[in-house]
Design a protein around this motif. Structure first.
Motif, short mmCIF file in Angstrom:
data_model
loop_
_atom_site.label_atom_id
_atom_site.label_comp_id
_atom_site.label_asym_id
_atom_site.label_seq_id
_atom_site.Cartn_x
_atom_site.Cartn_y
_atom_site.Cartn_z
N ASP A 5 46.60 41.67 50.98
CA ASP A 5 47.57 40.71 51.51
C ASP A 5 46.93 39.34 51.72
OD1 ASP A 5 49.70 42.70 51.90
OD2 ASP A 5 48.40 43.48 53.48
N ASN A 6 47.78 38.32 51.85
CA ASN A 6 47.30 37.00 52.19
C ASN A 6 46.65 36.98 53.57
OD1 ASN A 6 48.11 35.61 49.86
ND2 ASN A 6 50.16 35.21 50.65
N PRO A 16 49.60 33.73 57.62
CA PRO A 16 50.61 34.41 56.80
C PRO A 16 51.06 35.74 57.37
CG PRO A 16 48.43 34.62 55.81
CD PRO A 16 48.27 33.71 57.00
N ALA A 117 47.22 37.34 45.93
CA ALA A 117 46.91 37.21 47.35
C ALA A 117 45.54 36.58 47.56
CB ALA A 117 46.97 38.58 48.03
N GLU A 119 43.36 33.52 50.48
CA GLU A 119 43.43 32.67 51.66
C GLU A 119 44.56 31.66 51.48
OE1 GLU A 119 39.48 31.32 53.49
OE2 GLU A 119 38.94 31.73 51.40
N VAL A 120 45.42 31.54 52.48
CA VAL A 120 46.48 30.53 52.45
C VAL A 120 45.92 29.26 53.09
CG1 VAL A 120 48.83 29.95 53.13
CG2 VAL A 120 48.25 32.32 52.57
N VAL A 158 47.12 29.02 47.62
CA VAL A 158 46.46 30.32 47.83
C VAL A 158 45.16 30.34 47.03
CG1 VAL A 158 46.63 32.81 47.46
CG2 VAL A 158 48.62 31.54 48.29
N GLY A 164 40.56 38.23 48.27
CA GLY A 164 41.73 38.33 47.40
C GLY A 164 41.95 39.74 46.90
N LYS A 191 54.97 35.44 49.78
CA LYS A 191 54.07 36.26 48.97
C LYS A 191 54.29 35.82 47.52
CE LYS A 191 54.14 40.39 51.94
NZ LYS A 191 52.69 40.60 52.09
#
Length: 258
Positions: A5-6, A16, A117, A119-120, A158, A164, A191
């Motif tokens: 996931d992010n 996120p 996915a 790092e945001v 992202v 990731g 997402k």
């Protein structure tokens, strides 16, 4: 580091995992369009497959799945991307493109394949990382721009370079078999979900169009045609398709200074 996931990026501006959407009050096992508040824009899926955009629609519809606050069950048909990876995929070494990703089983058109996915990041951190790269570095940062009805543009950055999932191994193709759709579950942070654009056979390499033009009618004004002098910064494309553009897509916005 692997994460399905992010996660919040180094600048920490965006979380996120935060739940900000109210849930629907549907008590049925599967939500019904026009009754469920999550389906106010229309039905998203049909038997796990993303419903195609109607031909008369100029814009792709936003996709909102039922979330952690919803009263419907886990078997609700409006819960697809949040269930994660459902197919057996394999990371493999390609001849010219470095690592790639292929499927070990048949994937039907419209099925969710995997998420991109990582790092945001906020704009400033994304630009800092891009500008710190050399010509030898691989760039995994993706900039997704969504055009709102009000005329505003929502940007999501992202970066799966350090944290990731399998999505970071997907290569670009000028004729891809996947396309990306921002899907929202718990909050406005989307997402970046990749769906099958066609039936995909077992053993076939998975790819998407890094520029985001594939399956999108409108092209952002900020996606300029690269100048000839920019070609020295661009990387060659080895997708091998009939319509290959010779270079990987180029987005100069993160290289420019405000």
């Amino acid at each position: 580091q692997y994460s399905p996931d992010n996660v919040a990026g180094a600048d920490g501006d965006i979380d996120p995992t935060e739940i900000t959407f109210p849930g629907c009050s549907c008590l049925t096992s599967s939500c019904v369009v026009h009754v469920c508040s999550c389906l106010c824009h229309g039905e998203n899926y049909n038997s796990l497959c993303l419903r195609p955009t109607d031909k008369e629609e100029e814009y792709a519809r936003p996709v909102f799945e039922c979330n952690a606050m919803c009263q419907c069950g886990e078997s609700c048909q409006n819960r697809v991307v949040q269930r994660g990876l459902q197919f057996r995929l394999e990371v493999f070494k390609t001849e010219k493109k470095g690592w790639g990703l292929r499927t070990l089983e048949f994937i039907a058109k419209g099925r969710f394949v995997c998420e991109y996915a990582g790092e945001v990041l906020g704009f400033n951190e994304a630009r800092r990382r891009i500008q710190a790269q050399t010509s030898k570095d691989s760039n995994y940062i993706i900039a997704v721009r969504e055009h709102l009805h009000s005329g505003q543009i929502m940007e999501t950055f992202v970066d799966p370079t350090y944290i990731g999932n399998v999505g970071r191994f997907l290569n670009h193709s000028c004729e891809p078999n996947l396309f990306m759709v921002p899907v929202r579950v718990d909050s406005m942070v989307p997402k970046l979900a990749l769906f099958a654009a066609t039936d995909i056979s077992a053993g076939e390499e998975l790819s998407y169009d890094y520029s985001g033009r594939f399956h999108n009618l409108l092209i952002s004004n900020r996606e300029q045609k690269p100048l000839e002098e920019d070609n020295r910064l661009r990387k060659p494309c080895y997708c091998g398709s009939r319509t290959c553009a010779s270079f990987l897509p180029w987005d100069s916005s993160l290289f420019s200074t405000p």
